[in-house]
Write a protein that holds these residues in place. Sequence first.
Motif, PDB file in Angstrom:
ATOM      1  N   THR A   1       0.813  -1.195   0.000  1.00 43.10           N
ATOM      2  CA  THR A   1       0.000   0.000   0.000  1.00 43.10           C
ATOM      3  C   THR A   1       0.852   1.253   0.000  1.00 43.10           C
ATOM      4  OG1 THR A   1      -0.089  -0.121   2.392  1.00 43.10           O
ATOM      5  CG2 THR A   1      -1.899  -1.111   1.198  1.00 43.10           C
ATOM      6  N   PRO A   2       0.365   2.348  -0.625  1.00 39.51           N
ATOM      7  CA  PRO A   2       1.168   3.557  -0.721  1.00 39.51           C
ATOM      8  C   PRO A   2       1.158   4.367   0.555  1.00 39.51           C
ATOM      9  CG  PRO A   2      -0.947   3.932  -1.745  1.00 39.51           C
ATOM     10  CD  PRO A   2      -0.929   2.483  -1.317  1.00 39.51           C
ATOM     11  N   SER A   3       2.225   5.116   0.783  1.00 38.72           N
ATOM     12  CA  SER A   3       2.312   5.973   1.951  1.00 38.72           C
ATOM     13  C   SER A   3       3.099   7.217   1.604  1.00 38.72           C
ATOM     14  CB  SER A   3       2.977   5.209   3.092  1.00 38.72           C
ATOM     15  OG  SER A   3       4.042   5.904   3.638  1.00 38.72           O
ATOM     16  N   ILE A   4       2.798   8.311   2.251  1.00 35.69           N
ATOM     17  CA  ILE A   4       3.509   9.541   1.970  1.00 35.69           C
ATOM     18  C   ILE A   4       4.964   9.404   2.376  1.00 35.69           C
ATOM     19  CG2 ILE A   4       3.068  10.687   4.164  1.00 35.69           C
ATOM     20  CD1 ILE A   4       2.811  12.374   0.776  1.00 35.69           C
ATOM     21  N   ALA A   5       5.886   9.956   1.588  1.00 42.39           N
ATOM     22  CA  ALA A   5       7.317   9.828   1.876  1.00 42.39           C
ATOM     23  C   ALA A   5       7.661  10.460   3.212  1.00 42.39           C
ATOM     24  CB  ALA A   5       8.128  10.495   0.767  1.00 42.39           C
ATOM     25  N   GLN A   6       8.641   9.855   3.890  1.00 46.66           N
ATOM     26  CA  GLN A   6       8.983  10.274   5.244  1.00 46.66           C
ATOM     27  C   GLN A   6      10.189  11.210   5.265  1.00 46.66           C
ATOM     28  OE1 GLN A   6       6.713   9.297   7.585  1.00 46.66           O
ATOM     29  NE2 GLN A   6       5.782   8.641   5.685  1.00 46.66           N
ATOM     30  N   ASN A   7      10.115  12.353   4.630  1.00 50.49           N
ATOM     31  CA  ASN A   7      11.191  13.338   4.620  1.00 50.49           C
ATOM     32  C   ASN A   7      10.817  14.481   5.547  1.00 50.49           C
ATOM     33  OD1 ASN A   7      12.629  11.891   2.662  1.00 50.49           O
ATOM     34  ND2 ASN A   7      11.367  12.740   1.042  1.00 50.49           N
ATOM     35  N   GLY A   8      10.861  14.225   6.850  1.00 51.94           N
ATOM     36  CA  GLY A   8      10.472  15.238   7.815  1.00 51.94           C
ATOM     37  C   GLY A   8       8.962  15.289   7.947  1.00 51.94           C
ATOM     38  N   PRO A   9       8.418  16.319   8.652  1.00 56.92           N
ATOM     39  CA  PRO A   9       6.987  16.452   8.833  1.00 56.92           C
ATOM     40  C   PRO A   9       6.269  16.506   7.492  1.00 56.92           C
ATOM     41  CG  PRO A   9       8.171  17.932  10.286  1.00 56.92           C
ATOM     42  CD  PRO A   9       9.179  17.356   9.344  1.00 56.92           C
ATOM     43  N   SER A  10       5.157  15.799   7.389  1.00 54.45           N
ATOM     44  CA  SER A  10       4.468  15.741   6.108  1.00 54.45           C
ATOM     45  C   SER A  10       2.978  15.561   6.306  1.00 54.45           C
ATOM     46  CB  SER A  10       5.016  14.578   5.268  1.00 54.45           C
ATOM     47  OG  SER A  10       4.878  13.368   5.968  1.00 54.45           O
ATOM     48  N   GLN A  11       2.221  15.986   5.300  1.00 50.93           N
ATOM     49  CA  GLN A  11       0.793  15.758   5.295  1.00 50.93           C
ATOM     50  C   GLN A  11       0.515  14.339   4.836  1.00 50.93           C
ATOM     51  OE1 GLN A  11      -0.180  19.154   2.593  1.00 50.93           O
ATOM     52  NE2 GLN A  11      -1.816  19.466   4.063  1.00 50.93           N
ATOM     53  N   SER A  12      -0.680  13.877   5.131  1.00 51.46           N
ATOM     54  CA  SER A  12      -1.126  12.640   4.538  1.00 51.46           C
ATOM     55  C   SER A  12      -1.404  12.884   3.062  1.00 51.46           C
ATOM     56  CB  SER A  12      -2.397  12.156   5.238  1.00 51.46           C
ATOM     57  OG  SER A  12      -3.027  11.151   4.468  1.00 51.46           O
ATOM     58  N   LEU A  13      -1.093  11.893   2.226  1.00 50.14           N
ATOM     59  CA  LEU A  13      -1.415  11.994   0.815  1.00 50.14           C
ATOM     60  C   LEU A  13      -2.912  12.193   0.617  1.00 50.14           C
ATOM     61  CD1 LEU A  13      -0.405  11.757  -2.118  1.00 50.14           C
ATOM     62  CD2 LEU A  13      -0.706   9.280  -1.941  1.00 50.14           C
ATOM     63  N   LEU A  14      -3.720  11.726   1.562  1.00 52.66           N
ATOM     64  CA  LEU A  14      -5.169  11.840   1.446  1.00 52.66           C
ATOM     65  C   LEU A  14      -5.650  13.286   1.567  1.00 52.66           C
ATOM     66  CD1 LEU A  14      -6.302   8.763   3.567  1.00 52.66           C
ATOM     67  CD2 LEU A  14      -5.826   8.895   1.125  1.00 52.66           C
ATOM     68  N   THR A  15      -4.837  14.160   2.118  1.00 50.02           N
ATOM     69  CA  THR A  15      -5.245  15.555   2.279  1.00 50.02           C
ATOM     70  C   THR A  15      -4.425  16.500   1.413  1.00 50.02           C
ATOM     71  OG1 THR A  15      -3.754  15.839   4.172  1.00 50.02           O
ATOM     72  CG2 THR A  15      -6.021  15.168   4.644  1.00 50.02           C
ATOM     73  N   SER A  16      -3.440  15.996   0.673  1.00 55.01           N
ATOM     74  CA  SER A  16      -2.555  16.871  -0.086  1.00 55.01           C
ATOM     75  C   SER A  16      -2.852  16.917  -1.579  1.00 55.01           C
ATOM     76  CB  SER A  16      -1.094  16.441   0.130  1.00 55.01           C
ATOM     77  OG  SER A  16      -0.883  15.134  -0.370  1.00 55.01           O
ATOM     78  N   LEU A  17      -3.768  16.068  -2.084  1.00 54.88           N
ATOM     79  CA  LEU A  17      -4.106  16.093  -3.495  1.00 54.88           C
ATOM     80  C   LEU A  17      -4.983  17.293  -3.820  1.00 54.88           C
ATOM     81  CD1 LEU A  17      -4.837  12.312  -4.176  1.00 54.88           C
ATOM     82  CD2 LEU A  17      -2.845  13.617  -4.926  1.00 54.88           C
ATOM     83  N   SER A  18      -4.718  17.931  -4.954  1.00 56.31           N
ATOM     84  CA  SER A  18      -5.500  19.072  -5.405  1.00 56.31           C
ATOM     85  C   SER A  18      -6.650  18.606  -6.286  1.00 56.31           C
ATOM     86  CB  SER A  18      -4.612  20.045  -6.194  1.00 56.31           C
ATOM     87  OG  SER A  18      -3.513  20.468  -5.410  1.00 56.31           O
ATOM     88  N   PRO A  19      -7.669  19.447  -6.516  1.00 57.98           N
ATOM     89  CA  PRO A  19      -8.760  19.070  -7.423  1.00 57.98           C
ATOM     90  C   PRO A  19      -8.212  18.700  -8.799  1.00 57.98           C
ATOM     91  CG  PRO A  19      -9.346  21.039  -6.197  1.00 57.98           C
ATOM     92  CD  PRO A  19      -7.898  20.760  -5.886  1.00 57.98           C
ATOM     93  N   GLY A  20      -8.655  17.558  -9.309  1.00 56.24           N
ATOM     94  CA  GLY A  20      -8.202  17.090 -10.605  1.00 56.24           C
ATOM     95  C   GLY A  20      -6.899  16.321 -10.568  1.00 56.24           C
ATOM     96  N   GLN A  21      -6.195  16.330  -9.445  1.00 56.91           N
ATOM     97  CA  GLN A  21      -4.942  15.604  -9.321  1.00 56.91           C
ATOM     98  C   GLN A  21      -5.209  14.173  -8.889  1.00 56.91           C
ATOM     99  OE1 GLN A  21      -2.275  17.130  -6.329  1.00 56.91           O
ATOM    100  NE2 GLN A  21      -0.460  16.198  -7.262  1.00 56.91           N
ATOM    101  N   SER A  22      -4.362  13.245  -9.325  1.00 51.43           N
ATOM    102  CA  SER A  22      -4.509  11.841  -8.937  1.00 51.43           C
ATOM    103  C   SER A  22      -3.125  11.247  -8.695  1.00 51.43           C
ATOM    104  CB  SER A  22      -5.242  11.033 -10.018  1.00 51.43           C
ATOM    105  OG  SER A  22      -4.484  11.013 -11.217  1.00 51.43           O
ATOM    106  N   ARG A  23      -3.116  10.111  -8.031  1.00 50.96           N
ATOM    107  CA  ARG A  23      -1.877   9.386  -7.771  1.00 50.96           C
ATOM    108  C   ARG A  23      -2.183   7.896  -7.905  1.00 50.96           C
ATOM    109  NH1 ARG A  23       2.793  11.649  -7.843  1.00 50.96           N
ATOM    110  NH2 ARG A  23       2.582  12.965  -6.006  1.00 50.96           N
ATOM    111  N   SER A  24      -1.269   7.157  -8.514  1.00 54.50           N
ATOM    112  CA  SER A  24      -1.459   5.709  -8.650  1.00 54.50           C
ATOM    113  C   SER A  24      -0.183   4.981  -8.275  1.00 54.50           C
ATOM    114  CB  SER A  24      -1.866   5.335 -10.084  1.00 54.50           C
ATOM    115  OG  SER A  24      -0.824   5.627 -10.996  1.00 54.50           O
ATOM    116  N   VAL A  25      -0.356   3.772  -7.752  1.00 52.93           N
ATOM    117  CA  VAL A  25       0.762   2.916  -7.359  1.00 52.93           C
ATOM    118  C   VAL A  25       0.482   1.514  -7.879  1.00 52.93           C
ATOM    119  CG1 VAL A  25       2.046   1.934  -5.425  1.00 52.93           C
ATOM    120  CG2 VAL A  25       1.187   4.275  -5.273  1.00 52.93           C
ATOM    121  N   ASP A  26       1.503   0.889  -8.457  1.00 49.87           N
ATOM    122  CA  ASP A  26       1.373  -0.463  -9.012  1.00 49.87           C
ATOM    123  C   ASP A  26       2.579  -1.270  -8.528  1.00 49.87           C
ATOM    124  OD1 ASP A  26       1.074  -2.768 -10.473  1.00 49.87           O
ATOM    125  OD2 ASP A  26       0.917  -1.780 -12.415  1.00 49.87           O
ATOM    126  N   ILE A  27       2.328  -2.321  -7.740  1.00 51.30           N
ATOM    127  CA  ILE A  27       3.404  -3.096  -7.132  1.00 51.30           C
ATOM    128  C   ILE A  27       3.145  -4.584  -7.342  1.00 51.30           C
ATOM    129  CG2 ILE A  27       4.718  -3.538  -5.022  1.00 51.30           C
ATOM    130  CD1 ILE A  27       3.544  -1.024  -3.855  1.00 51.30           C
TER     131      ILE A  27
END
Length: 272
Positions: free
Chosen positions: A18-44
Amino acid sequence: MSKVSLVRSIAALCVLATPSIAQNGPSQSLLTSLSPGQSRSVDISLRARIGPLELARGSFKVSLTQESYSGEATYRTSGIAASFNNDAGVATVKGAIDNGQLKPRSFVNQETNGKRRRITMAFGGRSVDVTAAPMWSSMGFPPATLAQKLEAVDPVTGLMELSLVTGRDAGRACGGAVKIFDGKRRYDIRTQYVGTENVSTPAYKGPATYCRGTYTEVAGFNQKKPGESREPIRLEIWLADVGKMGVSVPVRMTGSKGIYTAVLYADRAVVR
């Protein structure tokens, strides 16, 4: 615990990619950082083994937008494990993202071997409607209660939640409990952040976030045989920012119980 039982558990845990936001210091959840019309996909794609023996193969695809998500996980035992227990199937989920939280709406798990059981779940505010064909001969000892179902999410959503949601205040991928219901069984996956370690897999080589945890049975499991252990499966998880895309994914995991330790590793990971 027998090798066959651990094989079954590891085959099911193949959907842990499962995908997770990168751990480079304090960060938002990916679930709250996407903008309208933006998407993210992961294939493993993943493989599991005990020592040199292959146990299972799995894959995971997930797509997220600002308001919704979908996921598909495949799994099958392989190698010598398939001669003990020939498990295979496809699990899919669709849901909404509400204020940074994953809210499943519909879940389907279709077994492609054996009894070819099809499990569907519909999540409502005060109900979790489950159908299974064919039905199980038993709902477990003890069976999951309505309260236990309502507090949980489906396996694909739960395993996404494991890395996307938990531990956000600490800026870490792990640190909390995820409660999961698969139509019959209720179980918890609890994780704790440990630190950073170097890891090497076909999909990634380099530093990774290292977490430890447990997979604990809660309800709906088959009754234990005399002398069979109820101890939880001990987990170790390594998450890494594959391709420097700002999204971390599990690249290695171990599951241990009794004298057996199974290793799950990514042999391919693509983030877009």
